[in-house]
Design an enzyme around this catalytic site. Structure first.
Site, PDB file in Angstrom:
ATOM      1  N   HIS A 155       0.879  -1.100   0.095  1.00 60.08           N
ATOM      2  CA  HIS A 155      -0.062   0.052  -0.045  1.00 60.08           C
ATOM      3  C   HIS A 155       0.980   1.236  -0.016  1.00 60.08           C
ATOM      4  O   HIS A 155       1.616   1.543  -0.928  1.00 60.08           O
ATOM      5  CB  HIS A 155      -1.059  -0.028   1.237  1.00 60.08           C
ATOM      6  CG  HIS A 155      -2.102   0.906   1.380  1.00 60.08           C
ATOM      7  ND1 HIS A 155      -2.491   1.644   0.178  1.00 60.08           N
ATOM      8  CD2 HIS A 155      -3.040   1.086   2.380  1.00 60.08           C
ATOM      9  CE1 HIS A 155      -3.489   2.607   0.643  1.00 60.08           C
ATOM     10  NE2 HIS A 155      -3.822   2.074   1.953  1.00 60.08           N
TER      11      HIS A 155
ATOM     12  N   HIS B 160      -2.219  -2.404  -9.676  1.00 62.51           N
ATOM     13  CA  HIS B 160      -3.009  -2.014  -8.827  1.00 62.51           C
ATOM     14  C   HIS B 160      -4.238  -2.990  -8.780  1.00 62.51           C
ATOM     15  O   HIS B 160      -4.739  -3.802  -9.480  1.00 62.51           O
ATOM     16  CB  HIS B 160      -3.690  -0.501  -9.161  1.00 62.51           C
ATOM     17  CG  HIS B 160      -4.481   0.272  -8.193  1.00 62.51           C
ATOM     18  ND1 HIS B 160      -5.751  -0.025  -7.955  1.00 62.51           N
ATOM     19  CD2 HIS B 160      -3.677   0.996  -7.189  1.00 62.51           C
ATOM     20  CE1 HIS B 160      -5.941   0.673  -6.803  1.00 62.51           C
ATOM     21  NE2 HIS B 160      -4.987   1.545  -6.557  1.00 62.51           N
TER      22      HIS B 160
ATOM     23  N   ASP C 104       1.966   5.777  -6.513  1.00 63.51           N
ATOM     24  CA  ASP C 104       3.426   5.706  -5.850  1.00 63.51           C
ATOM     25  C   ASP C 104       4.691   6.255  -6.440  1.00 63.51           C
ATOM     26  O   ASP C 104       5.748   6.500  -6.128  1.00 63.51           O
ATOM     27  CB  ASP C 104       3.549   4.508  -4.865  1.00 63.51           C
ATOM     28  CG  ASP C 104       2.316   4.686  -3.679  1.00 63.51           C
ATOM     29  OD1 ASP C 104       2.153   5.472  -3.127  1.00 63.51           O
ATOM     30  OD2 ASP C 104       1.709   3.548  -3.637  1.00 63.51           O
TER      31      ASP C 104
END
Ligand SMILES: CC(C)(COP(=O)(O)OP(=O)(O)OC[C@H]1O[C@@H](n2cnc3c(N)ncnc32)[C@H](O)[C@@H]1OP(=O)(O)O)[C@@H](O)C(=O)NCCC(=O)NCCS
Length: 382
Positions: free
Chosen positions: A228, A267, A318
């Protein structure tokens, strides 16, 4: 021992994949269109055109503020940023090796002890707590960062906006307006994302009618993991290890042969592209151009292309954000806490929504263990 027949429901997928766990009016993640919408507005458009404070207002209060509302909101945040000596001292007392996400969890729990609304879960108290947490989070992260390198935390500057004030508190230097604007945009892209793992962790805690700070502490614990929020730190470490653009393809080949995951890629919900990634990539490019150092950005693009070719996987938010934060000169260990400080808005908005119409979240599982065992007294067990 009897045979255990585990009948999984048809279509069952581990990890709650594809399960609708509730309703929300805060954000829409449309995987078919690769789109993310905050209360009706495209998140990337907000990142480009609105400030993080405007977006926080939108997420917490349900509409974009007008000028007077925004000014009052900003003043309230600025007034709530400072940490008490009690909270600062508890951060100082942590061993210097403490993981910054753990330190953030400690800081949030300490803020709860002093919060005047404590355990209240009504809408008014929750909104006050949400604003305080959004205001305090950057102060906590900047203090944790400075203490991590043995420097004293700095007081917030109420004349600066959230992003600029964070840069100031972290570095002690007057923030560059363009860099602060880029940070502000990354914070908007990180602010909210539906029922992601950390928000869901917050919701599970809130659904027991526990308080907002406890829900946020649960969320911080969930965000810490490398699958995450922890991915942004792992992604930059990976890029720095690869070092040279020409090393990308051999590095990737070897990593995939070792069955390693490429951090910052893939994802659960988006299967074609993370809706936030294209704009985050633009921010990384802007930052690289600004710094006159495009090597890391170019390397990141080369790896993006190579991973697409080899695995048909795309970078998530990210990946490019890690490049942005690295070029800002921020220490790697606070990239995930920075994600947390931006996501504070989304977490607290969801806790408010949960408490406004609460039902305990308590799913079931399919039992796969033994059945019908005969109890053996302890002195007869081998
Ligand atoms: C985000 C993530 C956890 C989603 O996981 P998921 O929906 O459970 O998907 P899975 O892990 O089951 O992956 C499905 C397949 O794609 C592969 N895959 C997914 N992400 C991958 C990655 N980053 N690198 C290499 N392979 C990856 C898996 O190995 C798996 O392949 P297989 O079917 O051949 O075994 C996963 O993509 C991941 O671990 N990414 C890296 C961490 C990261 O960047 N997290 C931040 C998310 S915003």
């Amino acid at each position: 021992m009897s045979d255990v027949k585990t009948a999984l429901p048809e279509g069952f997928k581990a990890g709650l994949e594809g399960i609708i766990a509730g309703t929300s009016a805060i954000a829409e993640v449309d995987a078919q269109k690769d789109a993310l919408v905050y209360r009706g507005y495209a998140a990337h458009e907000l990142a480009e055109k609105a400030s993080y404070e405007e977006v926080s207002y939108l997420l917490l209060l349900g509409k974009l503020p007008n000028k007077a509302e925004l000014a009052a909101f900003k003043a309230e945040l600025a007034k709530s940023r400072a940490l008490s000596p009690f909270v600062l001292e508890s951060l100082r007392r942590l061993p210097p090796t403490t993981n910054p996400m753990v330190a953030l969890r400690v800081g949030v729990s300490r803020c709860y002890i002093e919060d005047p609304d404590g355990d209240r879960t009504d809408a008014e108290a929750n909104l006050r707590k949400a604003k305080r947490l959004v205001a305090q989070a950057p102060t906590l992260v900047a203090a944790i960062s400075r203490l991590h390198r043995n420097e004293e935390p700095l007081d917030p500057d109420p004349s600066l906006d959230q992003a600029a004030n964070f840069l100031y508190m972290e570095s002690g230097a007057e923030p560059d307006a363009d860099v602060a604007r880029i940070l502000d945009s990354t914070m908007t892209l990180y602010a909210e994302h539906g029922f992601n793992a950390s928000t869901f962790a917050a919701l599970v805690t809130a659904s027991t009618l526990s308080d907002m700070h406890s829900a946020v502490a649960s969320a911080i614990g969930a965000l810490k993991g490398p699958l995450h929020g922890g991915a942004n730190e792992q992604a930059i470490e990976m890029l720095l290890k690869i070092k040279e653009p020409d090393a990308v393809e051999p590095w990737l080949k070897a990593a995939l042969e070792r069955k390693e995951k490429v951090m910052g890629f893939g994802h659960r919900v988006y299967r074609h592209q993370d809706s936030r990634a294209p704009y985050m990539r633009q921010l990384a490019e802007q930052m690289a151009k600004r710094m006159g150092d495009e090597k890391l950005f170019e390397l990141s693009i080369r790896l993006e292309d190579a991973v697409k070719k080899a695995k048909n996987l795309f970078p998530n938010v990210d990946y490019h954000c890690a490049v942005v934060y690295y070029l800002m000169g921020l220490p790697t260990v606070i990239y995930t806490p920075m994600f947390a400080m931006a996501r504070m808005t989304g977490w607290t908005a969801h806790v408010m929504e949960q408490h406004a119409s609460n039902r305990l979240i308590r799913p079931e599982c399919v039992y796969t263990g033994a059945r019908d065992l005969k109890f053996v007294p302890i002195d007869q067990r081998s």
